[in-house]
Every structure is written in C-alpha cells, then in structure tokens.
Design an enzyme around this catalytic site. Structure first.
Site, PDB file in Angstrom:
ATOM      1  N   GLU A 106       0.907  -0.825   0.163  1.00 42.54           N
ATOM      2  CA  GLU A 106      -0.381   0.005   0.093  1.00 42.54           C
ATOM      3  C   GLU A 106       0.683   1.712   0.139  1.00 42.54           C
ATOM      4  OE1 GLU A 106      -2.596  -0.358   3.803  1.00 42.54           O
ATOM      5  OE2 GLU A 106      -3.688  -2.013   1.847  1.00 42.54           O
ATOM      6  N   GLU A 121      -5.302  -8.247  -1.417  1.00 41.77           N
ATOM      7  CA  GLU A 121      -5.974  -8.435   0.009  1.00 41.77           C
ATOM      8  C   GLU A 121      -7.425  -7.740  -0.144  1.00 41.77           C
ATOM      9  OE1 GLU A 121      -4.833  -5.297   3.562  1.00 41.77           O
ATOM     10  OE2 GLU A 121      -1.872  -6.297   2.507  1.00 41.77           O
TER      11      GLU A 121
HETATM   12  C1  BGP Z   1      -4.077  -3.374   5.592  1.00 41.59           C
HETATM   13  C2  BGP Z   1      -3.486  -3.441   5.510  1.00 41.59           C
HETATM   14  C3  BGP Z   1      -2.506  -4.652   6.182  1.00 41.59           C
HETATM   15  C4  BGP Z   1      -3.794  -4.918   7.189  1.00 41.59           C
HETATM   16  C5  BGP Z   1      -5.344  -4.663   6.326  1.00 41.59           C
HETATM   17  C6  BGP Z   1      -6.470  -4.787   7.079  1.00 41.59           C
HETATM   18  O1  BGP Z   1      -4.248  -1.500   4.902  1.00 41.59           O
HETATM   19  O2  BGP Z   1      -2.130  -3.824   4.228  1.00 41.59           O
HETATM   20  O3  BGP Z   1      -1.563  -5.297   6.611  1.00 41.59           O
HETATM   21  O4  BGP Z   1      -3.855  -5.031   7.936  1.00 41.59           O
HETATM   22  O5  BGP Z   1      -4.981  -3.811   6.157  1.00 41.59           O
HETATM   23  O6  BGP Z   1      -6.431  -4.217   8.311  1.00 41.59           O
HETATM   24  P1  BGP Z   1      -6.974  -3.725   9.949  1.00 41.59           P
HETATM   25  O7  BGP Z   1      -5.513  -4.893  10.363  1.00 41.59           O
HETATM   26  O8  BGP Z   1      -6.426  -2.566  10.024  1.00 41.59           O
HETATM   27  O9  BGP Z   1      -7.969  -4.342  10.317  1.00 41.59           O
END
Ligand code: BGP
Length: 484
Positions: A190, A381
């Site tokens: 990201e 993701e």
């Molecule tokens: C993205 C990241 C991940 C992951 C995901 C979910 O932004 O790349 O590392 O954690 O989001 O977010 P969160 O864990 O804050 O719910």
C-alpha cells in the site's frame, strides 16, 4: 478471452511479517517501526482514527521498562515458530498462493547495515522451502510497514534519499538469494499509505514540522525506490514479475449533482490515480503538480530519478480492496475505513468497524484499472474483520465471511468475463493476525482461528472455521461452488 476464473488463477491468502511472525529481538532481528505500535484497550470502534497522519506513536513508552502498554507485534501469532504447521493448513485449505512479506529489520536490523543477517535469511529459506514443497506460489512483499526504527531515528525516514540506497541493498540481497524460488514481487505494501499513515508508510513522526511536504517527498523517494527495485530485479532475473501494491480507496459521488461528481473525481485522483499513474505509466500526473504548487510543496525530483521512474514501471498492478465510500459537497455522514474515513453510502451494509461492503465496486475497480493501464491485475487483500469466539465444537460458523468472500470472487469472475486480465486473489487473511489499524487480535479476518486475545494471552492453537471448509471445496470444485 477467458470464461471466468480458471485453474491458472492464483488463489490464496495474504499475511504480513509484522502482524504474524513475532520473534521480537530473536536471531538478530532489529527493532522495526511496527513493533512499536501498541494495543489501546480504550479504542472506540466507531471512531478508531488510530493512525491518521496526525497521530503520535508511543515511542517513549516502548523503551520504558515500567510501561503498562502492550505491543502485540512483539509476539504476533508466533508464525516464526509455527510456520510449518500453518503452511500445512494453508495447503489443506487449497491455497495456491501465499502473499507474504519479508521483514526488512530481520535482514538488515539497523537498515543501514552493510551485511545482511544470515539468521534472518535462513528463516525465509525455510518458509520458501515449505511453500514450494506444498505447491504454494510465494508472492512476496518486500516491505510491509516495517523498516528498522534506526532509519527513522538516524535518517528521518523515507523523506531522506539515503533510504533509497539502503533499500536497494536490501532488494538486491533478496532478488539474488531467491532468484530461482520467487517469481512475483511487490516492492511496497500500500505505497499510498506514506501519505495516509505516515508512520507505517514512510517512517515519519506525526509531530514533525512540514509533515505533508515531507510525506510527499517521502512518497517520491518511495517511487524512485520502487522503480529501482523493478530495474535491479529485471537485471537479476528478467522473468521476475514485479508489481505495484496500492490501497484502492474507491469512492463514488453521493448524488448526480455535478459538484459531487467533480469532488469525487478530484479525490480519486489524489487517493488513487496519482499512485497508479506514477507506478504504471511512469509519470507524475498533471493534477498532482497543481496540488504541489497550491500548497507550496517543494519536492526534490531529479531528472535521473524521473527517467528511472519512466523506464521501470510495474509489471502488474496489485491492490487491496475492502470497501468503498462516497463524496458530497453537502453535509453527509462519514464512516470508518482502511487508512482513511469515507462518506456513507445508503446502498451498502458495513462491517462492525464501519467498513462498507461493496463487491460490485471490485468489478468496477478491475474494469477501471484495466481500461486505464492495461496491465494484469492482482487483488492482494480483501476480507472482513469480525469479533469471533470458538463455539462448543471448536469452530466458528462464519457464514458472513463466506458470503463476503464469495460475493467478491463472483464479481472477479464477472470482471474476467468482461475481458479484464486478473491473475489472482489473495484474501486477507487465511489465519487470524494482529490488526494493522488497531493492533488488536479481536478484529479477526482469518479462515483459521488463533486462540489468542488482545494481550497475547491464550494457547495460540489453530482451529478451522467454517469458511476453511468452504474455501477448500471452492478450489476443489474448480470454482463451481461460486455459482451455488
Ligand atoms: C491493510 C494492510 C494489512 C491489513 C489490512 C486490514 O491496509 O495492508 O496489513 O492489516 O489492511 O486492516 P486492519 O488490520 O487495520 O483491519
């Protein structure tokens, strides 16, 4: 033209070193900026705001031996010791790919070291061995929110161009060592988080002067490092596929009011297309020059750097996609989302964290990106975070997760039928991990349950959720169950 998702599709899951491995201080690992992110028991789920550019990391607390604060990433889910068992479960689940990251601070503990830490590399040798034996393709993120803290302390993070050289040293080690093992690479997770999550994305302190100017300078340096990784990687192995990875903060105009449409267009330029344009077209878009000018941001961008960016664009576009939002010039309600807040959409339902669920938006995003850039696409993701407990049968009946993943995969299938080149999908995440945004364990995304609470307490034993079986039969049926 493909008839939808088929056998060649890289289906799997995604994890990140900082949220899984643990092993803080072991085998020569250095202190990373992620290790220092704490769990806050007082967080308000409806208004998390944990890491917007203006939040302060608890650096001093981390070094205070009497601190009562808990730093969950020191332990992660102990993947450093359980990787064999976990990969065996990934295989059983039918995963064909694993998007994982390498911890920079495990390989270069101080970031500026001249020689890599062999013990750190050995760990990844073992992980890759296990994956290859299991028939799982590794998709590797080179830096997922965790450079050495030393690079912040001594150099001020990514606003300092010296980091480009340190990063080049790091990627060269990885590319050479895993030349024959890893084909798919993503230089940064990201990359747009450097603006929206300055600590994790760029190693900037939120209390530093000229924060946003520094963040855009850091962003430029990250672009240069990205282009350099593409160049070095292709020199080492021309068959490497090196892709971008951008948080896809999709939004729509709230109404057909032309002012809403224009506002949304401008926001999407700033949040999305800026990063896609630089990494996929190799040039800065005109609309960003205006933003730099209007804000009097003076960025150091040399001719050589701009040429490097122009000639070393990404081989594929990777992006994370969880939700969508809206924009309006009128007063409207806001809700939480990944990295930033978003305007509410009356047509969408939200997760417990206020993230608005929008599978159709994924088909839109895929078509939109393919139309603009004509590069293969990878959804790196996608998933839903929910508070869950084991039931008396030692499982979790997570029908909502099955519904979420299925609905998004159905839209991917349709996008492929539309003619879009989609190479894979790695859901977030095959196994419960520490949350990035809130550093809690309670926000569970996994298809495998980990018995561990927000304070790291529990047996850390793994249990299959209902979605585990669903995923397995989805792959085994060659996606026939997508139509059920
Ligand atoms: C993205 C990241 C991940 C992951 C995901 C979910 O932004 O790349 O590392 O954690 O989001 O977010 P969160 O864990 O804050 O719910």
């Amino acid at each position: 033209m493909k008839k939808g998702i088929d056998k060649s599709f890289l289906i799997g899951g995604a994890i990140a070193a900082n949220q899984t491995e643990g092993g803080f201080g072991k085998n020569g690992k250095g202190l990373s900026i992620s290790d220092m992110r704490r769990f806050n028991p007082n967080l308000d789920r409806k208004n998390i705001n944990i890491e917007r550019p203006m939040n302060q990391e608890k650096i001093d607390e981390f070094f205070d031996p009497n601190s009562k604060m808990f730093f969950p990433r020191k332990e992660g889910i102990n993947f450093i010791e359980t990787y064999k068992e976990d990969i065996a479960l990934f295989k059983e689940m039918g995963m064909k790919s694993l998007r994982m990251s390498i911890s920079w601070s495990r390989i270069f503990p101080n970031g500026d070291d001249l020689i890599p830490n062999e013990l750190g590399l050995k760990f990844y040798d073992n992980v890759f061995d296990e994956l290859i034996k299991s028939g799982i393709e590794p998709l590797v993120t080179i830096s997922h929110y965790e450079m050495s803290y030393n690079l912040v302390k001594e150099y001020g993070g990514w606003k300092n161009k010296k980091l480009i050289n340190f990063y080049e040293r790091y990627v060269t080690v990885l590319f050479k060592r895993y030349k024959k093992i890893v084909k798919y690479w993503m230089p940064f997770n990201e990359i747009n988080s450097a603006i929206y999550s300055v600590w994790s994305g760029a190693g900037l302190r939120d209390d530093e002067p000229n924060l946003m100017e520094n963040a855009y300078q850091a962003m430029h340096n990250l672009f240069v490092a990205h282009a350099s990784a593409v160049k070095i990687g292709h020199e080492i192995n021309p068959n490497f596929l090196i892709g971008s990875m951008i948080s896809h903060m999709l939004s729509y105009p709230l109404t057909p009011n032309p002012d809403d449409v224009l506002l949304n267009q401008k926001e999407q330029e700033r949040r999305l297309y800026f990063y896609h344009d630089v990494l996929s077209k190799g040039k800065y878009p005109y609309f960003m020059e205006k933003i730099f000018l209007d804000n009097d941001y003076k960025l150091e961008r040399t001719k050589e750097e701009l040429e490097l960016i122009a000639t070393n664009t990404a081989d594929f576009i990777g992006f994370s996609y969880y939700l969508s939002g809206t924009n309006s010039v009128e007063r409207h309600e806001e809700t939480e989302g990944n990295l930033v807040t978003f305007g509410k959409n009356p047509y969408l339902k939200s997760s417990e964290w206020g993230w608005q669920i929008d599978p159709v938006g994924l088909r839109f995003a895929l078509n939109d990106l393919y139309e603009r850039y004509e590069k293969p696409l990878l959804i790196t993701e996608n998933g839903i975070g929910v508070v869950e407990k084991l039931d008396k049968n030692n499982t979790v009946n997570d029908d909502y997760r099955i519904e979420y993943l299925k609905a998004h995969l159905q839209q991917i299938d349709l996008a492929i039928k539309d003619g879009v080149d989609v190479i894979g999908y790695t859901m977030w995440t095959p196994i419960d991990v520490v949350s990035h945004g809130t550093s809690e364990m309670s926000k569970r995304y996994g298809l495998i349950f980990v018995d561990q609470d927000d304070y790291g307490k529990g047996t850390k034993k793994r249990y299959r959720k209902k979605s585990f079986g669903w995923f397995k039969s989805l792959v085994e049926s060659n996606y026939k169950t997508l139509k059920d």
